[in-house]
Design a protein around this motif. Structure first.
Motif, PDB file in Angstrom:
ATOM      1  N   GLN A   1       0.833  -1.204   0.000  1.00 21.10           N
ATOM      2  CA  GLN A   1       0.000   0.000   0.000  1.00 21.10           C
ATOM      3  C   GLN A   1       0.872   1.260   0.000  1.00 21.10           C
ATOM      4  O   GLN A   1       0.540   2.247  -0.649  1.00 21.10           O
ATOM      5  N   ARG A   2       2.001   1.219   0.693  1.00 23.52           N
ATOM      6  CA  ARG A   2       2.926   2.352   0.660  1.00 23.52           C
ATOM      7  C   ARG A   2       3.495   2.545  -0.750  1.00 23.52           C
ATOM      8  O   ARG A   2       3.681   3.675  -1.214  1.00 23.52           O
ATOM      9  N   ALA A   3       3.779   1.427  -1.429  1.00 27.67           N
ATOM     10  CA  ALA A   3       4.264   1.525  -2.817  1.00 27.67           C
ATOM     11  C   ALA A   3       3.209   2.159  -3.718  1.00 27.67           C
ATOM     12  O   ALA A   3       3.527   2.977  -4.589  1.00 27.67           O
ATOM     13  N   MET A   4       1.932   1.798  -3.504  1.00 26.43           N
ATOM     14  CA  MET A   4       0.842   2.407  -4.271  1.00 26.43           C
ATOM     15  C   MET A   4       0.751   3.906  -4.005  1.00 26.43           C
ATOM     16  O   MET A   4       0.512   4.699  -4.919  1.00 26.43           O
TER      17      MET A   4
ATOM     18  N   ALA B   1      -3.254   2.179  10.986  1.00 27.00           N
ATOM     19  CA  ALA B   1      -2.914   3.432  11.670  1.00 27.00           C
ATOM     20  C   ALA B   1      -1.694   4.082  11.020  1.00 27.00           C
ATOM     21  O   ALA B   1      -1.645   5.312  10.847  1.00 27.00           O
ATOM     22  N   GLN B   2      -0.705   3.265  10.639  1.00 20.41           N
ATOM     23  CA  GLN B   2       0.493   3.804   9.992  1.00 20.41           C
ATOM     24  C   GLN B   2       0.158   4.434   8.639  1.00 20.41           C
ATOM     25  O   GLN B   2       0.674   5.509   8.298  1.00 20.41           O
ATOM     26  N   ILE B   3      -0.711   3.772   7.857  1.00 18.41           N
ATOM     27  CA  ILE B   3      -1.078   4.298   6.539  1.00 18.41           C
ATOM     28  C   ILE B   3      -1.881   5.589   6.685  1.00 18.41           C
ATOM     29  O   ILE B   3      -1.682   6.557   5.924  1.00 18.41           O
ATOM     30  N   LEU B   4      -2.790   5.637   7.654  1.00 21.61           N
ATOM     31  CA  LEU B   4      -3.558   6.871   7.887  1.00 21.61           C
ATOM     32  C   LEU B   4      -2.640   8.017   8.288  1.00 21.61           C
ATOM     33  O   LEU B   4      -2.784   9.147   7.795  1.00 21.61           O
ATOM     34  N   ASP B   5      -1.692   7.746   9.179  1.00 19.53           N
ATOM     35  CA  ASP B   5      -0.729   8.787   9.580  1.00 19.53           C
ATOM     36  C   ASP B   5       0.092   9.246   8.384  1.00 19.53           C
ATOM     37  O   ASP B   5       0.373  10.442   8.224  1.00 19.53           O
TER      38      ASP B   5
END
Length: 535
Positions: free
Chosen positions: A161-164, A191-195
């Motif tokens: 998801q971070r790569a996206m 939580a990490q992706i939202l932050d």
């Protein structure tokens, strides 16, 4: 401040034969720079269709029939396809729900990010690689020099998801559309992706249109909120206003379905055990190569616990904690390396193949994706009755029992004559529950059985499981990554991390006085913790 995006009177038609004429209609809203707008609704509400219309990604036979979408002074809905393609990925970026489907499995991550620049004719090949590396660093991916050469299957769900997100940010867009980007992630990764999205939005000054069905996510990041139902906006306003003082009955119902922080009092657990797991272990090993060391992953590392008769035990943990491997080991879909799995005193691990066929009747599974676990070519009657017939139940009796079970799980008996694709996700999960009950098991293992469902459907399935458990005195092993969901159903909770069981106790003990930092971190990572969810 002038809006960067203005939608006016948007309507999208559906093909003939659909259950309604339109996907969305009468949609109007503004998105201003630096703002996060959350679009909330259940499956079929039209929230993703709205985003896909802006991106020119509508399915065949689905068309915009009227409306305008002004972006930087131009109506993007009226632009020729070539002009729309220039905008897509350049001035408007998009993050999709399932990165494994959106990423090309045959291309390295760095090449996929660089491809965005190539598609828009930007930079030399070496400059594209350097910019891809910079983006990989910006979104917090570890070991950028390795990640840039990795394939999607080599990354975890959160890393993909971070790569996206890196791909969506490549052209520094003015608007970022995030379509359910955290739905399939465990709470700490979510939580990490939202932050990350919040920090990137503030750093780049982007406007973000964030599509979700989770009001916990809304409470965490939203400035403005739109609530959609059956293709129309039923409520919109500031996040605090919608969360604390909802006006529409549908919004109130969605909020009421959010698992609350109220800890129910669990029932006394039976001293008679239906299941006892002793020192269970499972290690996965990958063979090394010329330049690659052998790798070992201890998926289950000395796990022991019991499930009492009529008890619901929750197993909670992040992705990779080993919780699903434990569930699959109990029914021997995964073969444990060592340890005992005692079902009413009989060791499942020691059974021969023939003995196992008979013993499996006593323990059944409900899977996360009910559509994938149902044969699309078989009618529901066959799906439910197939197991009992195989075990020797007369066909007529098994068919009658299947129809009765459909009514037990809240569906009409006539559903037996239909195929899986004719049902919604929540209905398919009810069918999965009926199929598990058909074998009259001593224990049911529910593996992330509600994680893919909308909050209101999730609440209905949880209520059904609770009702069936109490009425039939079922024993249930409930596997989930969401502690708040576990608290609504379970009597005790076991917390797993890196293959180990790190904490176990009553719901009240684990929620109100957790002993481990890891458990405290899981609780703190639940979106909307400060807001508190439904009362």
């Amino acid at each position: 401040m002038d809006p960067v995006l203005s939608i006016r009177d948007l309507a999208i038609s559906l093909p003939p034969g659909a259950d309604r004429d339109y996907a969305v209609q009468n949609i109007e809203f503004d998105l201003t720079p630096g703002e996060i707008l959350c679009v909330v609704g259940e499956s079929g509400s039209g929230k993703s269709m709205t985003a896909n219309a802006l991106m020119g990604l509508l399915p065949d036979l689905v068309h915009v029939t009227r409306g305008e979408a002004f972006f930087e002074g131009r109506d993007v809905l009226a632009l020729p396809d070539a002009e729309r393609r220039k905008l897509r990925g350049d001035r408007i970026g998009m993050i999709f729900q399932e990165p494994m489907s959106a990423l090309n499995p045959l291309m390295r991550i760095g090449d996929q990010i660089a491809e965005t620049y190539e598609a828009h004719g930007r930079y030399t090949p070496s400059e594209r690689r350097e910019r891809a590396l910079d983006l990989i660093r910006e979104v917090g991916l570890p070991e950028p020099e390795k990640i840039i050469r990795a394939y999607p299957f080599q990354l975890s769900g959160g890393q993909r998801q971070r790569a996206m997100i890196a791909m969506a940010l490549a052209m520094d867009p003015a608007v970022l559309i995030a379509d359910e980007p955290t739905t399939a992630l465990d709470v700490t990764t979510q939580a990490q992706i939202l932050d990350l999205i919040k920090s990137l939005q503030e750093r780049h000054g982007m406007a973000v249109m964030f599509i979700t069905h989770d009001f916990g996510v809304v409470a965490e990041i939203a400035d403005q909120v739109i609530v959609m139902r059956y293709g129309e906006i039923v409520e919109q306003g500031g996040a605090a206003q919608v969360l604390e003082n909802p006006q529409h009955d549908y919004t109130k119902a969605l909020l009421a379905a959010v698992p609350s922080d109220v800890v129910p009092s669990g029932q006394e657990t039976s001293e008679q055990h239906v299941l006892e797991v002793r020192d269970l272990r499972k290690t996965y090993r990958t063979r090394g190569g010329l330049f690659k060391a052998t790798r070992e992953v201890r998926a289950i590392d000395g796990v022991s616990f019991t499930v009492g008769k009529g008890e619901v035990l929750g197993i909670v943990g992040e992705s990779g904690s080993g919780k699903s491997t434990v569930g699959r080991s109990i029914v021997r879909l995964v073969e444990a390396d060592s340890g005992q799995i005692l079902l009413d005193g009989e060791d499942m691990n020691a059974l021969s193949t023939e003995e196992l066929r008979s013993a499996r009747r006593r323990v059944q599974m409900i899977f996360q994706d009910p559509y994938a676990s149902l044969n699309p070519r078989k009618k529901i009657l066959s799906a439910i009755s197939e197991g009992p017939i195989t075990m020797g139940t007369p066909v007529a009796e098994a068919h009658a029992r299947a129809r009765d079970l459909l009514e037990t799980v809240g569906l009409d008996a006539s559903a037996a004559d239909r195929y899986p694709h004719e049902f919604s996700g929540g209905q398919r999960q009810r069918i999965g529950i009926a199929r598990a009950l058909a074998m009259d098991p001593d224990l049911i293992i529910a593996d992330e059985a509600v994680s893919a469902l909308d909050v209101s459907i999730q609440a209905q399935v949880l209520e059904l499981l609770r009702d069936l458990q109490q009425r039939l005195h079922l024993s249930l092993l409930f596997i989930t990554h969401d502690l708040r969901v576990a608290a609504q159903l379970c009597d005790r909770i076991a917390v797993m991390q890196h293959g180990k069981l790190v904490e176990i106790g009553s719901v009240a003990e684990v929620f109100l006085s957790p002993k481990q930092d890891y458990t405290r971190n899981l609780l703190a990572a639940v979106p909307g913790t400060e807001w508190g969810g439904a009362a």
